[in-house]
Design an enzyme around this catalytic site. Sequence first.
Site, PDB file in Angstrom:
ATOM      1  N   LYS A  23      32.051  40.120  33.200  1.00 53.11           N
ATOM      2  CA  LYS A  23      31.914  39.829  34.836  1.00 53.11           C
ATOM      3  C   LYS A  23      31.184  38.655  34.753  1.00 53.11           C
ATOM      4  CE  LYS A  23      32.652  40.057  38.951  1.00 53.11           C
ATOM      5  NZ  LYS A  23      33.960  39.700  39.547  1.00 53.11           N
ATOM      6  N   ARG A  67      29.649  44.413  33.980  1.00 60.68           N
ATOM      7  CA  ARG A  67      29.594  43.083  33.310  1.00 60.68           C
ATOM      8  C   ARG A  67      30.127  42.781  32.050  1.00 60.68           C
ATOM      9  NH1 ARG A  67      24.619  40.692  35.247  1.00 60.68           N
ATOM     10  NH2 ARG A  67      24.407  39.522  33.229  1.00 60.68           N
ATOM     11  N   HIS A 126      60.662  19.864  33.686  1.00 60.63           N
ATOM     12  CA  HIS A 126      60.044  19.064  32.687  1.00 60.63           C
ATOM     13  C   HIS A 126      59.707  19.792  31.394  1.00 60.63           C
ATOM     14  CE1 HIS A 126      60.523  15.761  34.998  1.00 60.63           C
ATOM     15  NE2 HIS A 126      59.727  16.316  36.452  1.00 60.63           N
ATOM     16  N   TRP A 168      27.622  43.018  24.706  1.00 58.65           N
ATOM     17  CA  TRP A 168      29.030  42.190  24.630  1.00 58.65           C
ATOM     18  C   TRP A 168      29.087  41.400  23.422  1.00 58.65           C
ATOM     19  CZ3 TRP A 168      31.180  37.309  25.113  1.00 58.65           C
ATOM     20  CH2 TRP A 168      32.655  37.257  25.378  1.00 58.65           C
ATOM     21  N   CYS A 181      26.204  40.927  28.211  1.00 56.78           N
ATOM     22  CA  CYS A 181      25.155  41.944  27.891  1.00 56.78           C
ATOM     23  C   CYS A 181      24.362  42.202  29.490  1.00 56.78           C
ATOM     24  CB  CYS A 181      24.248  41.283  26.934  1.00 56.78           C
ATOM     25  SG  CYS A 181      24.836  40.778  25.235  1.00 56.78           S
ATOM     26  N   GLU A 215      44.665  38.662  33.041  1.00 56.82           N
ATOM     27  CA  GLU A 215      43.310  39.019  32.698  1.00 56.82           C
ATOM     28  C   GLU A 215      43.292  40.849  32.837  1.00 56.82           C
ATOM     29  OE1 GLU A 215      39.191  38.163  35.200  1.00 56.82           O
ATOM     30  OE2 GLU A 215      40.947  38.013  36.140  1.00 56.82           O
ATOM     31  N   ASN A 226      19.773  39.227  26.016  1.00 57.63           N
ATOM     32  CA  ASN A 226      21.228  38.569  26.464  1.00 57.63           C
ATOM     33  C   ASN A 226      21.175  37.134  26.455  1.00 57.63           C
ATOM     34  OD1 ASN A 226      23.313  37.809  28.097  1.00 57.63           O
ATOM     35  ND2 ASN A 226      22.459  38.235  29.885  1.00 57.63           N
ATOM     36  N   GLY A 227      22.012  36.442  25.811  1.00 54.79           N
ATOM     37  CA  GLY A 227      22.311  34.901  25.650  1.00 54.79           C
ATOM     38  C   GLY A 227      22.572  34.988  24.062  1.00 54.79           C
TER      39      GLY A 227
HETATM   40  O1  M6R Z   1      30.892  33.893  38.503  1.00 60.67           O
HETATM   41  P1  M6R Z   1      31.806  32.766  38.298  1.00 60.67           P
HETATM   42  O2  M6R Z   1      32.596  32.650  39.595  1.00 60.67           O
HETATM   43  O3  M6R Z   1      31.102  31.571  37.947  1.00 60.67           O
HETATM   44  O4  M6R Z   1      32.743  33.370  37.107  1.00 60.67           O
HETATM   45  C1  M6R Z   1      33.642  32.398  36.728  1.00 60.67           C
HETATM   46  C2  M6R Z   1      34.725  33.037  35.777  1.00 60.67           C
HETATM   47  O5  M6R Z   1      34.371  33.670  34.786  1.00 60.67           O
HETATM   48  C3  M6R Z   1      35.591  33.860  36.745  1.00 60.67           C
HETATM   49  O6  M6R Z   1      36.185  33.571  38.005  1.00 60.67           O
HETATM   50  C4  M6R Z   1      36.640  34.839  35.862  1.00 60.67           C
HETATM   51  O7  M6R Z   1      37.723  33.738  35.703  1.00 60.67           O
HETATM   52  C5  M6R Z   1      37.134  35.976  36.793  1.00 60.67           C
HETATM   53  N1  M6R Z   1      37.140  37.134  35.670  1.00 60.67           N
HETATM   54  C6  M6R Z   1      38.504  35.803  37.133  1.00 60.67           C
HETATM   55  O8  M6R Z   1      39.101  37.074  37.805  1.00 60.67           O
END
Ligand code: M6R
Length: 608
Positions: free
Chosen positions: A603, A27, A504, A74, A2, A488, A98-99
């Site tokens: 994000k 975001r 394996h 979100w 959010c 992703e 947000n939260g």
């Molecule tokens: O802001 P951060 O680096 O802590 O975020 C961690 C993950 O959410 C972030 O790296 C996520 O995996 C990415 N979208 C990958 O591309």
Amino acid sequence: MCGIIGAVAQRNVAPILIEGLKRLEYRGYDSAGVALLQQQEIHRIRTTGRVVTLEEAVRKQGAHGITGIAHTRWATHGAPTEDNAHPHVSGGIAVVHNGIIENHEVLRAELRQAGYVFVSQTDTEVIAHLVHFYFKTSQDLFAATREAVARLHGAYAIGVVCNSMPNKLVAARQGSPLLIGVGVEEHFIASDASALLPVTQRFIYLEDGDIAEIGLTSIAVQDKNGQPAEREIMQSEMRPEMVELGEYRHYMQKEIHEQPRALSDTLQELVTNGIQPMLYGPEGESVLSSIERITFLACGTSYHAALTARYWIEALAGIPCNAEIASEYRYRTSVPDPKALIVTISQSGETADTLSALKHAQSLGHNYSLAICNVSESALVRESRLNMITRAGPEIGVASTKAFTTQLAALFTLALVLAKLRGKIDAAAEQKHLEALRALPGQMQRVLALEGQIQKWSEHFAEKQHALFLGRGLHYPIALEGALKLKEISYIHAEAYPAGELKHGPLALVDKDMPVIAIAPNDALLEKLKSNLQEVRARGGELYVVVDEDTHIQEMDEIHKITLPLHAGWLSPILHVVPLQMLSYHAALQKGTDVDKPRNLAKSVTVE
Ligand code: M6R
């Protein structure tokens, strides 16, 4: 996740709020809304889907106001519908949030008893009713908000306005990011600075437990104990053009191509002044000389950076390391070691899992902490004793690219600093490492020039459902990162394995429909890797191999090859990840997905 924006001004704030929401789009969100104060009335408009739909509705309805709050949602509690979109309203009070409010069910029952009727499935609606409940008695928005947030368990950043107070905005934060933008006789709130760059570059970063009363010419902050708090106004180095797309089609593409610049900015201090612990802050030397092991805590791509760092630090500095997914560490019974350095890695510095993992480590008595982060004012940096700021610049695309390679540069630097402190590298070795780092941006430029070849590869991926990534040693985390990028943004199911692990189990998956992407640098494991690739070929698997110039792997039917410059030694992972980033970008273009805002993802993941 959010996004929040709010404003008190003497001009119509509707365009500022809409522009701010557009800047927060990265975001991740699925609905949006705005509440504007107009002649003691709240004019609320909410829409599902993109901010442009909201913008159109605001334009059609001629909505305007000198005070307002707006939100991109979100979905967590309740589907992404108009009813669940923020702002939520109770009487004359409007709230954006947000939260996650963990005790929302208990509060909902209590408020129902008090006569409140709920019209959404969200946890946020309880905040609106609670503020209203307390406001009825005090007629003081700040006091009512303070009483309301005292009842909340969980994480929140909130903005609150009231129809009878046209020049007032109340903001509070606990666990979720929120800042105040300082203007001239106008003030703002937002989830991050980029949303407010067109109106101000001066910011106050609220701390956990802070509540702020914001007027046209005044900002009063109270801390978690209810005491008046002085919060510094910081001048941001971010310029509006840093978050503009320019000549590029997508932010991800722009950010991939910015990597040489991002690397040289991140490494500038190191290559100018040499390897020194001061890079991590004034306590660098004392802390880094005292530690005997390292625990890395991170999520997603940042976790892959941690996995890579483990190879570097153990080999160069001889310090045992473990890398843990933050959300797992947080709830695991671990054995604390007072001599361990807790290193958190995060692009945003606001990732709830990483932040709470750090707090958990601190609660276990871990006293040494270092944050490797791209946002200098973030909660993670503020909570850590040492820090190193990566200079990637704002990263807007959900898929992390330049943040990852700059994290790797910062972590390699850490390996060198620790090795030097322990007498494991002499002056000659130091010079060699610095030369290699100086050459890195130029080498990265040569890798980026391979984009045309990668684009051709990506055409083979448009119809694929699955892909397998292989790497060994230092490049196994790079295989993991390649797989994460592909799933992703192109939604192709991808797995990564250390190549030696293939026999394996995962070898059973290999057939002509399973593309296998292998990272084959000319390192000590190359011959072993070649044998693993033979295992794939023997089962009819189609290989896509990223090799170094002198690797001697022949291109032939069903073995496609892309050749990088000569082997970059320890720095090789920083180069080898780039073709994988470009592959996922072009595969996503082939599939027509929303590259910068992939479905279901955000994000900045500010909820646990
Ligand atoms: O802001 P951060 O680096 O802590 O975020 C961690 C993950 O959410 C972030 O790296 C996520 O995996 C990415 N979208 C990958 O591309």
